[in-house]
Design an enzyme around this catalytic site. Sequence first.
Site, PDB file in Angstrom:
ATOM      1  N   ASN A   9       9.375  64.160  12.893  1.00 50.74           N
ATOM      2  CA  ASN A   9       9.484  65.013  14.080  1.00 50.74           C
ATOM      3  C   ASN A   9       8.809  64.284  15.245  1.00 50.74           C
ATOM      4  O   ASN A   9       7.589  64.200  15.298  1.00 50.74           O
ATOM      5  CB  ASN A   9       8.786  66.350  13.774  1.00 50.74           C
ATOM      6  N   TRP A  10       9.639  63.772  16.159  1.00 58.30           N
ATOM      7  CA  TRP A  10       9.081  62.978  17.257  1.00 58.30           C
ATOM      8  C   TRP A  10       8.473  63.858  18.354  1.00 58.30           C
ATOM      9  O   TRP A  10       7.895  63.333  19.307  1.00 58.30           O
ATOM     10  CB  TRP A  10      10.164  62.073  17.867  1.00 58.30           C
ATOM     11  N   LYS A  11       8.655  65.168  18.241  1.00 62.33           N
ATOM     12  CA  LYS A  11       8.129  66.113  19.243  1.00 62.33           C
ATOM     13  C   LYS A  11       8.529  65.647  20.651  1.00 62.33           C
ATOM     14  O   LYS A  11       9.622  65.144  20.831  1.00 62.33           O
ATOM     15  CB  LYS A  11       6.613  66.274  19.067  1.00 62.33           C
ATOM     16  N   HIS A 103       9.305  76.050  14.312  1.00 60.64           N
ATOM     17  CA  HIS A 103       8.105  75.207  14.293  1.00 60.64           C
ATOM     18  C   HIS A 103       6.988  75.955  15.027  1.00 60.64           C
ATOM     19  O   HIS A 103       7.231  76.631  16.030  1.00 60.64           O
ATOM     20  CB  HIS A 103       8.384  73.862  14.963  1.00 60.64           C
ATOM     21  N   GLU A 178       3.886  74.481   6.908  1.00 56.07           N
ATOM     22  CA  GLU A 178       3.002  73.692   7.778  1.00 56.07           C
ATOM     23  C   GLU A 178       1.843  74.566   8.238  1.00 56.07           C
ATOM     24  O   GLU A 178       1.980  75.313   9.213  1.00 56.07           O
ATOM     25  CB  GLU A 178       3.764  73.217   9.020  1.00 56.07           C
ATOM     26  N   GLY A 184      -1.459  67.900  13.381  1.00 58.44           N
ATOM     27  CA  GLY A 184      -2.013  67.048  14.425  1.00 58.44           C
ATOM     28  C   GLY A 184      -3.531  66.939  14.406  1.00 58.44           C
ATOM     29  O   GLY A 184      -4.126  66.478  15.375  1.00 58.44           O
ATOM     30  N   SER A 223      -0.440  66.702   9.253  1.00 59.29           N
ATOM     31  CA  SER A 223      -1.258  65.492   9.086  1.00 59.29           C
ATOM     32  C   SER A 223      -0.886  64.677   7.845  1.00 59.29           C
ATOM     33  O   SER A 223      -1.756  64.131   7.169  1.00 59.29           O
ATOM     34  CB  SER A 223      -2.744  65.851   9.083  1.00 59.29           C
ATOM     35  N   GLY A 244       4.806  64.446  11.776  1.00 62.49           N
ATOM     36  CA  GLY A 244       4.767  64.349  13.228  1.00 62.49           C
ATOM     37  C   GLY A 244       4.225  62.999  13.659  1.00 62.49           C
ATOM     38  O   GLY A 244       4.948  61.997  13.699  1.00 62.49           O
ATOM     39  N   GLY A 245       2.930  62.959  13.941  1.00 65.14           N
ATOM     40  CA  GLY A 245       2.298  61.753  14.481  1.00 65.14           C
ATOM     41  C   GLY A 245       2.641  60.477  13.714  1.00 65.14           C
ATOM     42  O   GLY A 245       2.923  59.431  14.324  1.00 65.14           O
TER      43      GLY A 245
HETATM   44  P1  PGA Z   1       1.595  66.080  12.304  1.00 65.46           P
HETATM   45  O1  PGA Z   1       2.750  67.114  12.762  1.00 65.46           O
HETATM   46  O2  PGA Z   1       2.168  65.266  11.177  1.00 65.46           O
HETATM   47  O3  PGA Z   1       1.324  65.270  13.534  1.00 65.46           O
HETATM   48  O4  PGA Z   1       0.446  66.889  11.855  1.00 65.46           O
HETATM   49  C1  PGA Z   1       3.557  67.752  11.820  1.00 65.46           C
HETATM   50  C2  PGA Z   1       4.514  68.694  12.488  1.00 65.46           C
HETATM   51  O5  PGA Z   1       4.124  69.373  13.449  1.00 65.46           O
HETATM   52  O6  PGA Z   1       5.701  68.809  12.092  1.00 65.46           O
END
Ligand code: PGA
Length: 264
Positions: A9-11, A103, A178, A184, A223, A244-245
């Site tokens: 997920n590149w957000k 999300h 999640e 994050g 995370s 995400g990250g």
């Molecule tokens: P994260 O994000 O891996 O940066 O914690 C996960 C997400 O929000 O899908």
Amino acid sequence: MDKKWVIGNWKMHGSLASNALRIEALLAGYAVYAAQLERVSMVVLPPLVYLGQMQEKLKAQKDQENIQLGAQLVAAAEQGAYTGQCSAAMLREFSVSIVLVGHSECRQYLGFDASALGLQLRQVLLQGMRPVLCIGEGAAERRSGRTQEILWAQLDVLKALGQEFAATLWERLIVAYEPVWAIGTGDSATPEYIQQIHEWIQQQLGVVGKPPEVRVPVLYGGSVSAANVRAIMALAAVSGVLVGGASLQADGFLELSRCVAETQ
Ligand code: PGA
């Protein structure tokens, strides 16, 4: 049975230039490790405005199933006067096959409530795509022992959909657990906690109408990194990860995906 999922997920990150570099590096890395990576379902979710760019880049793949394209959100309505939104049919035109619904950042910043999420899930299903219903409790909810209550309320939307879509819903649905406090923060939930909640979610899916013979993939997100993904994927109740990250660096995402492939 589904392959294990690795969804990046590149957000709201990236630019035309940096996306091009990232996807080219992913495709090049995929080619090197194809024998391994073919064992997982890899998906990237760029910001909506870059779907066309990613569709073009991903056309270069010999097998369109290798790295699939997904979207981070979708409109609740089919079409019409909804300024700023993007319909499921529009996503489909860009070869999107997977769509996130609910999300926690969309619930928080865009104010999506249960009825909006139900309509979004409906649009995804009507367009033949796979929804990833994201659920998770916040830090305060966890502290006050309300995790199951919150998750139960977030799964409730599936009851009505199951009546409308019957088997199609359960065959296409993916759930991502999640915990909001883990997103994050660098502070992933422990394997014990993830296993316990995932088992509970599988049971509750049965309660909201999932037939016993269907296994809905339940992914973990929050995370996830190359350092912790093996321990998470070793859990029987985890069918993949939403990242995400750690999906923003091609090398790291490839490494993480290879770790998932090794747990198959
Ligand atoms: P994260 O994000 O891996 O940066 O914690 C996960 C997400 O929000 O899908």
